[in-house]
Design a protein around this motif. Structure first.
Motif, PDB file in Angstrom:
ATOM      1  N   PRO A 107       0.854  -1.117   0.019  1.00 43.94           N
ATOM      2  CA  PRO A 107      -0.019   0.084   0.003  1.00 43.94           C
ATOM      3  C   PRO A 107       0.902   1.125   0.015  1.00 43.94           C
ATOM      4  N   GLU A 108       0.296   2.065  -0.490  1.00 43.46           N
ATOM      5  CA  GLU A 108       0.897   3.625  -0.495  1.00 43.46           C
ATOM      6  C   GLU A 108       1.992   4.004   0.612  1.00 43.46           C
ATOM      7  N   SER A 109       0.828   3.654   1.682  1.00 47.74           N
ATOM      8  CA  SER A 109       1.563   4.212   2.883  1.00 47.74           C
ATOM      9  C   SER A 109       2.511   3.427   3.556  1.00 47.74           C
ATOM     10  N   GLU A 110       2.861   2.139   2.863  1.00 49.69           N
ATOM     11  CA  GLU A 110       3.911   1.534   3.408  1.00 49.69           C
ATOM     12  C   GLU A 110       5.208   1.712   2.324  1.00 49.69           C
ATOM     13  N   ARG A 111       5.156   2.362   1.553  1.00 50.60           N
ATOM     14  CA  ARG A 111       6.263   2.645   0.429  1.00 50.60           C
ATOM     15  C   ARG A 111       7.165   3.307   0.987  1.00 50.60           C
ATOM     16  N   PRO A 112       8.611   3.091   0.717  1.00 51.54           N
ATOM     17  CA  PRO A 112       9.723   4.084   1.335  1.00 51.54           C
ATOM     18  C   PRO A 112       9.841   5.539   0.576  1.00 51.54           C
ATOM     19  N   THR A 113      10.181   6.185   1.084  1.00 53.55           N
ATOM     20  CA  THR A 113      10.773   7.477   0.387  1.00 53.55           C
ATOM     21  C   THR A 113      11.988   7.217  -0.140  1.00 53.55           C
ATOM     22  N   ALA A 114      12.130   7.887  -1.661  1.00 57.66           N
ATOM     23  CA  ALA A 114      13.353   7.544  -2.218  1.00 57.66           C
ATOM     24  C   ALA A 114      13.614   8.745  -3.024  1.00 57.66           C
ATOM     25  N   VAL A 115      15.015   8.934  -3.300  1.00 56.98           N
ATOM     26  CA  VAL A 115      15.374   9.776  -4.426  1.00 56.98           C
ATOM     27  C   VAL A 115      16.247   9.123  -5.458  1.00 56.98           C
ATOM     28  N   ARG A 116      16.238  10.059  -6.686  1.00 52.05           N
ATOM     29  CA  ARG A 116      17.252   9.546  -7.665  1.00 52.05           C
ATOM     30  C   ARG A 116      18.167  10.393  -8.040  1.00 52.05           C
ATOM     31  N   VAL A 117      19.593  10.175  -7.713  1.00 48.37           N
ATOM     32  CA  VAL A 117      20.578  11.424  -7.836  1.00 48.37           C
ATOM     33  C   VAL A 117      21.681  10.927  -8.344  1.00 48.37           C
ATOM     34  N   THR A 118      22.401  11.703  -8.876  1.00 47.00           N
ATOM     35  CA  THR A 118      23.837  11.820  -8.972  1.00 47.00           C
ATOM     36  C   THR A 118      24.660  12.576  -8.007  1.00 47.00           C
ATOM     37  N   LEU A 119      25.771  12.109  -7.315  1.00 40.34           N
ATOM     38  CA  LEU A 119      26.428  12.849  -6.436  1.00 40.34           C
ATOM     39  C   LEU A 119      27.347  13.726  -7.179  1.00 40.34           C
ATOM     40  N   GLY A 120      27.296  14.996  -6.664  1.00 43.18           N
ATOM     41  CA  GLY A 120      28.143  15.978  -7.482  1.00 43.18           C
ATOM     42  C   GLY A 120      29.406  16.368  -6.188  1.00 43.18           C
ATOM     43  N   ASP A 121      29.936  17.573  -6.657  1.00 47.90           N
ATOM     44  CA  ASP A 121      30.690  18.458  -5.856  1.00 47.90           C
ATOM     45  C   ASP A 121      29.893  19.006  -4.634  1.00 47.90           C
ATOM     46  N   GLY A 122      29.643  18.414  -3.786  1.00 47.46           N
ATOM     47  CA  GLY A 122      29.057  19.174  -2.707  1.00 47.46           C
ATOM     48  C   GLY A 122      27.442  19.467  -2.768  1.00 47.46           C
ATOM     49  N   GLN A 123      26.869  18.703  -3.824  1.00 46.45           N
ATOM     50  CA  GLN A 123      25.576  18.610  -4.064  1.00 46.45           C
ATOM     51  C   GLN A 123      25.223  17.339  -4.608  1.00 46.45           C
ATOM     52  N   PHE A 124      23.886  17.314  -4.873  1.00 44.01           N
ATOM     53  CA  PHE A 124      23.120  16.091  -5.581  1.00 44.01           C
ATOM     54  C   PHE A 124      22.426  16.442  -6.698  1.00 44.01           C
ATOM     55  N   TRP A 125      22.675  16.149  -7.771  1.00 45.00           N
ATOM     56  CA  TRP A 125      21.831  16.183  -9.102  1.00 45.00           C
ATOM     57  C   TRP A 125      20.728  15.376  -8.595  1.00 45.00           C
ATOM     58  N   THR A 126      19.392  15.827  -8.710  1.00 44.08           N
ATOM     59  CA  THR A 126      18.319  15.205  -8.481  1.00 44.08           C
ATOM     60  C   THR A 126      17.244  15.064  -9.611  1.00 44.08           C
ATOM     61  N   TYR A 127      16.595  13.950  -9.700  1.00 45.46           N
ATOM     62  CA  TYR A 127      15.624  13.531 -10.679  1.00 45.46           C
ATOM     63  C   TYR A 127      14.469  12.919 -10.068  1.00 45.46           C
ATOM     64  N   HIS A 128      13.356  13.125 -10.899  1.00 45.64           N
ATOM     65  CA  HIS A 128      12.079  12.602 -10.443  1.00 45.64           C
ATOM     66  C   HIS A 128      12.078  11.099 -10.592  1.00 45.64           C
ATOM     67  N   LEU A 129      10.967  10.530  -9.727  1.00 43.59           N
ATOM     68  CA  LEU A 129      10.929   9.042  -9.850  1.00 43.59           C
ATOM     69  C   LEU A 129       9.653   8.688 -10.607  1.00 43.59           C
ATOM     70  N   ASN A 130       8.424   9.521 -10.707  1.00 39.54           N
ATOM     71  CA  ASN A 130       7.274   9.030 -11.078  1.00 39.54           C
ATOM     72  C   ASN A 130       6.656   9.883 -12.119  1.00 39.54           C
ATOM     73  N   ARG A 131       7.392  10.888 -12.553  1.00 40.51           N
ATOM     74  CA  ARG A 131       6.864  11.663 -13.777  1.00 40.51           C
ATOM     75  C   ARG A 131       6.520  11.041 -14.884  1.00 40.51           C
TER      76      ARG A 131
END
Length: 410
Positions: free
Chosen positions: A245-269
């Motif tokens: 169920p949606e309430s039991e799904r983990p939170t997640a991110v898709r990223v690429t680690l950069g220099d002091g930052q994370f390049w971030t991408y959506h999961l479900n668009r």
């Protein structure tokens, strides 16, 4: 340098425009860096947000045996199987491997990264491999002269993307089409970004497998497409049947680690660049964020505020990154070390967004196990430089032998 204005007869072998749509329409008129932003941020509004649901394959009329339709190009017909095929983004190279025509590929995006990555998946498919060594990277010289030097029968490339590149216009696309071979591709379905104005009214969005269907038709390989599509449908059914169920799904991110930052991408668009994460429907920790380009970037403090359960590191399976080094950088950072995903050893290697059908099968399986090990079995981990991990037969989410037999023609 070859003569870019040379005259070359437009024979039936080269190109048969079903209705003359392409020529008339055209004349009417990565990793750690944002290399696609300019193209994707071009203006224009697509005619529809939904791709056609029927196949783009065209019935044979006797004049041509290899025909399909794909926006924004329209109808394309060839009278023989293409032997020299230009590809840029790697989903098309993977498509050709999937239908037994990988040897036709004469160029690809960053071959020294994409080629080994593809073969890391294919290692688990008996008899399947891709010879990428020596292929040129079109990004190094995307010019008409370069395309003439390749002398391709077919260009698996979106003309709408091509005209956003320096030195290219609709007339250049028409010239290459006439003198070499047609364009056939759809870039903006990757993220549902807006195509450039000259193509906006005739643009459509497709999913990955709809594009694959149309490419397969040009090679008269729709039977192989249909058999692989059935594997994909079975995989999705397996996923959908056992998602928590949606309430039991983990939170997640898709990223690429950069220099002091994370390049971030959506999961479900929408878009086929998310064809491996969207079916898993995890809770996107940055799902409400809107970025100007194809991705955004956040610092460690913002990532700590989101504190996702799972971090999926894009490109982690490629030679471009070493996951051991990525994890060490996170563990040694004063903020990164406190992230829940780091503390719980849930920082995982992911593949490539530029995924074709074979890559997509593996990447869906990979993501399912990384997000929901209690539902789909433990992810055994990926070792840098090694093939896709061996998974016991009883824990696989799709049948390797079935796929290998389709690809190799058995």
């Amino acid at each position: 340098m070859r003569d870019t204005q040379r005259s070359r007869p437009l024979t039936r072998r080269r190109y048969l425009a079903g209705t003359g749509v392409l020529g008339a329409a055209l004349l009417a008129g990565c990793t750690g860096g944002n290399t696609e932003t300019t193209a994707a941020d071009s203006g224009g509004t697509p005619a529809t947000d939904a791709a056609t649901t029927t196949s783009g394959a065209k019935p044979s009329t006797g004049a041509a045996s290899h025909a399909a339709a794909l926006a924004p190009v329209g109808d394309v017909s060839l009278d023989s199987v293409p032997e020299r095929v230009f590809t840029l983004y790697n989903q098309y190279a993977d498509m050709l491997v999937a239908i037994g025509h990988g040897d036709a590929v004469n160029s690809m995006f960053v071959p020294e990264m994409a080629g080994p990555t593809m073969n890391r998946y294919y290692e688990r498919l008996d008899g399947v491999t891709f010879e990428w060594e020596g292929l040129p990277n079109p990004y190094n010289d995307f010019s008409k002269e370069f395309l003439y030097s390749l002398d391709s029968d077919l260009h698996l490339l979106d003309p709408a993307w091509a005209v956003t590149q320096e030195g290219w216009s609709e007339s250049d696309v028409a010239e290459i089409t006439e003198n070499l071979g047609p364009f056939f591709g759809n870039f903006y379905s990757g993220t549902h970004a807006s195509p450039p104005e000259p193509y906006a009214e005739r643009y459509q969005y497709y999913d990955l497998w709809e594009i694959f269907d149309r490419v397969a038709a040009l090679f008269d390989e729709r039977e192989r497409y249909e058999r692989l599509a059935a594997v994909h449908e079975d995989l999705l059914a397996t996923i959908e049947a056992d998602l928590p169920p949606e309430s039991e799904r983990p939170t997640a991110v898709r990223v690429t680690l950069g220099d002091g930052q994370f390049w971030t991408y959506h999961l479900n668009r929408p878009g086929f660049w998310l064809a491996d994460t969207r079916p898993l429907a995890a809770t996107d920790a940055f799902g409400s964020e809107t970025w100007d380009g194809l991705w955004g970037s956040v610092g460690y403090e913002t990532m700590a505020e989101a504190d996702p359960d799972v971090i999926l590191h894009l490109w982690g399976v490629t030679p471009r990154y070493e996951m051991a080094a990525i994890r060490e950088r996170l563990r040694s950072h004063p903020v990164g070390s406190d992230l829940a995903a780091v503390e719980n050893d849930r920082v995982y290697a992911q593949g490539m967004r530029y995924q074709g059908p074979l890559m997509n099968l593996f990447q869906i399986e990979m993501t399912a196990k990384q997000l929901y090990p209690e539902r789909f079995g433990e992810w055994p981990g990926y070792e840098d430089g090694e093939p896709y991990p061996e998974i016991p037969a009883g824990e696989r989410l799709f049948d390797r032998a079935r796929v290998a037999d389709i690809v190799t023609g058995d």
